[in-house]
Scaffold this motif. Sequence first.
Motif, PDB file in Angstrom:
ATOM      1  N   GLY A  46      18.301 -27.917  33.219  1.00  0.00           N
ATOM      2  CA  GLY A  46      19.687 -27.562  33.564  1.00  0.00           C
ATOM      3  C   GLY A  46      19.953 -26.997  35.098  1.00  0.00           C
ATOM      4  N   ASP A  47      21.170 -26.736  35.272  1.00  0.00           N
ATOM      5  CA  ASP A  47      21.423 -26.461  36.551  1.00  0.00           C
ATOM      6  C   ASP A  47      22.747 -25.767  36.628  1.00  0.00           C
ATOM      7  OD1 ASP A  47      22.224 -26.332  39.426  1.00  0.00           O
ATOM      8  OD2 ASP A  47      21.021 -28.367  39.835  1.00  0.00           O
ATOM      9  N   ALA A  48      22.730 -24.315  37.511  1.00  0.00           N
ATOM     10  CA  ALA A  48      23.695 -23.689  37.403  1.00  0.00           C
ATOM     11  C   ALA A  48      25.040 -24.101  38.209  1.00  0.00           C
ATOM     12  CB  ALA A  48      23.591 -22.244  37.865  1.00  0.00           C
ATOM     13  N   ASP A  49      24.680 -24.928  39.244  1.00  0.00           N
ATOM     14  CA  ASP A  49      25.793 -25.750  39.946  1.00  0.00           C
ATOM     15  C   ASP A  49      25.314 -26.759  40.115  1.00  0.00           C
ATOM     16  OD1 ASP A  49      27.792 -25.810  41.786  1.00  0.00           O
ATOM     17  OD2 ASP A  49      26.718 -24.808  43.667  1.00  0.00           O
ATOM     18  N   GLN A 233      13.051 -31.202  47.605  1.00  0.00           N
ATOM     19  CA  GLN A 233      13.673 -30.079  46.929  1.00  0.00           C
ATOM     20  C   GLN A 233      15.289 -30.482  46.550  1.00  0.00           C
ATOM     21  OE1 GLN A 233      14.884 -26.166  48.752  1.00  0.00           O
ATOM     22  NE2 GLN A 233      12.971 -25.665  47.700  1.00  0.00           N
ATOM     23  N   TYR A 234      15.763 -30.866  45.332  1.00  0.00           N
ATOM     24  CA  TYR A 234      16.912 -31.273  45.063  1.00  0.00           C
ATOM     25  C   TYR A 234      17.995 -30.104  44.533  1.00  0.00           C
ATOM     26  CZ  TYR A 234      15.264 -31.951  40.196  1.00  0.00           C
ATOM     27  OH  TYR A 234      14.877 -31.536  38.788  1.00  0.00           O
ATOM     28  N   THR A 235      17.733 -29.010  44.205  1.00  0.00           N
ATOM     29  CA  THR A 235      18.555 -27.972  43.756  1.00  0.00           C
ATOM     30  C   THR A 235      17.906 -26.610  43.846  1.00  0.00           C
ATOM     31  OG1 THR A 235      19.828 -26.894  41.921  1.00  0.00           O
ATOM     32  CG2 THR A 235      17.784 -28.144  41.523  1.00  0.00           C
ATOM     33  N   GLY A 236      18.714 -25.678  44.399  1.00  0.00           N
ATOM     34  CA  GLY A 236      18.359 -24.289  44.470  1.00  0.00           C
ATOM     35  C   GLY A 236      18.749 -23.381  43.357  1.00  0.00           C
ATOM     36  N   THR A 237      19.535 -24.032  42.453  1.00  0.00           N
ATOM     37  CA  THR A 237      20.154 -23.662  41.252  1.00  0.00           C
ATOM     38  C   THR A 237      19.636 -23.928  39.999  1.00  0.00           C
ATOM     39  OG1 THR A 237      21.945 -24.938  41.400  1.00  0.00           O
ATOM     40  CG2 THR A 237      22.210 -22.726  42.524  1.00  0.00           C
ATOM     41  N   GLY A 245      16.602 -16.641  35.456  1.00  0.00           N
ATOM     42  CA  GLY A 245      17.784 -17.205  36.348  1.00  0.00           C
ATOM     43  C   GLY A 245      17.447 -18.517  37.024  1.00  0.00           C
ATOM     44  N   ARG A 246      18.066 -18.408  38.244  1.00  0.00           N
ATOM     45  CA  ARG A 246      18.056 -19.723  38.962  1.00  0.00           C
ATOM     46  C   ARG A 246      16.814 -19.957  39.828  1.00  0.00           C
ATOM     47  NH1 ARG A 246      24.216 -19.814  41.627  1.00  0.00           N
ATOM     48  NH2 ARG A 246      25.093 -19.386  39.503  1.00  0.00           N
ATOM     49  N   VAL A 247      16.491 -21.219  39.870  1.00  0.00           N
ATOM     50  CA  VAL A 247      15.006 -21.413  40.574  1.00  0.00           C
ATOM     51  C   VAL A 247      15.249 -22.862  41.046  1.00  0.00           C
ATOM     52  CG1 VAL A 247      14.271 -22.805  38.540  1.00  0.00           C
ATOM     53  CG2 VAL A 247      12.667 -21.504  40.270  1.00  0.00           C
ATOM     54  N   ASP A 248      14.273 -23.074  42.345  1.00  0.00           N
ATOM     55  CA  ASP A 248      14.476 -24.334  43.196  1.00  0.00           C
ATOM     56  C   ASP A 248      13.508 -25.276  42.207  1.00  0.00           C
ATOM     57  OD1 ASP A 248      15.559 -23.042  45.265  1.00  0.00           O
ATOM     58  OD2 ASP A 248      13.802 -22.564  46.148  1.00  0.00           O
ATOM     59  N   ILE A 249      14.157 -26.502  42.140  1.00  0.00           N
ATOM     60  CA  ILE A 249      13.546 -27.496  41.598  1.00  0.00           C
ATOM     61  C   ILE A 249      13.195 -28.645  42.544  1.00  0.00           C
ATOM     62  CG2 ILE A 249      13.227 -28.927  39.485  1.00  0.00           C
ATOM     63  CD1 ILE A 249      15.210 -27.582  38.005  1.00  0.00           C
ATOM     64  N   ASN A 250      12.070 -29.437  42.350  1.00  0.00           N
ATOM     65  CA  ASN A 250      11.742 -30.425  43.439  1.00  0.00           C
ATOM     66  C   ASN A 250      11.106 -31.569  42.425  1.00  0.00           C
ATOM     67  OD1 ASN A 250      11.284 -28.344  45.663  1.00  0.00           O
ATOM     68  ND2 ASN A 250      10.567 -27.454  44.113  1.00  0.00           N
ATOM     69  N   THR A 251      11.090 -32.817  43.074  1.00  0.00           N
ATOM     70  CA  THR A 251      10.419 -33.940  42.583  1.00  0.00           C
ATOM     71  C   THR A 251       9.315 -34.335  43.500  1.00  0.00           C
ATOM     72  OG1 THR A 251      10.622 -36.064  41.315  1.00  0.00           O
ATOM     73  CG2 THR A 251      12.014 -35.520  43.438  1.00  0.00           C
ATOM     74  N   PHE A 252       8.267 -35.104  42.878  1.00  0.00           N
ATOM     75  CA  PHE A 252       7.224 -35.673  43.606  1.00  0.00           C
ATOM     76  C   PHE A 252       7.851 -37.136  43.949  1.00  0.00           C
ATOM     77  CE2 PHE A 252       3.382 -38.355  43.560  1.00  0.00           C
ATOM     78  CZ  PHE A 252       2.688 -38.150  44.792  1.00  0.00           C
TER      79      PHE A 252
END
Length: 266
Positions: A46-49, A233-237, A245-252
């Motif tokens: 999911g993504d808050a924003d 790093q494609y999102t910080g939310t 709560g919100r967290v950074d998500i990344n992809t390899f």
Amino acid sequence: MRLALILTAIAFAVLSCGRGTPPPQQVEAKAFLRTTSPAVIYPAFGDADPHDWDGRHPGYYPVHGLDVSRWQGPIDWRKAKASGVSFVFIKATEGGDVADPMFDDHRRGAQAAGVPWGAYHYYYFCRPAHEQARWFIKNVPKGADLPHVLDMEWTPHSKTCRLRPDGAKVRAEAKRFLDILERHYGRRPIVYTTVDFHADTDIDRLRGTEFWLRSVAGHPRKVYPKASWRFWQYTGTGLVPGVQGRVDINTFNGQPETWARWKAGG
């Protein structure tokens, strides 16, 4: 005959009503099936924003992970792994005298759950590279699954250090930090950076270095023209099971087979 058909229909309906959602796959190389369809998006956090991606979606890449610090609080790492988390970079230190108080908890939790981990250092230009490298080594034991990370970005909101050296100085400091950690841990760290820092310093001119790029509003090939990258790093939310709560998500940048080889140091 009619009675048998009715009973069969009732049994099928009962089974259908009781069918739950299939459990998520474990995000390890052996868990993936080959597919020719780039439209398959996995895992779907999911993504808050959320951002309306134009072009290649982050979900095109199958191997995703987090970066965390004290601000995420305690994490249920087994739940996070089951949801599709394949790796984590954990904040360990910043500058020459600050250590993240949750580093050991996050590291031990990730290890216990089988989530590959590395640590990152947030760099300040008010201390020389060798002091910051020694501080990191003092706080981060050997035994990480992944290369560690040098986080380099401008610090305009810092109360103690807002220096902005020129590109040559930045690259020289980065090289010294990376060299020290490589000698100690046996693997060269990755450099994490942001769009403005990358443009201002030409940090990508560092030879023999892999990059982790932040880009929350466009694919790296659009935001960082001609830049190579290992992580995005494609999102910080992001919203991930097991994380408060919100967290950074990344992809390899690669398929599971590439991830397995790279993780092993190949």
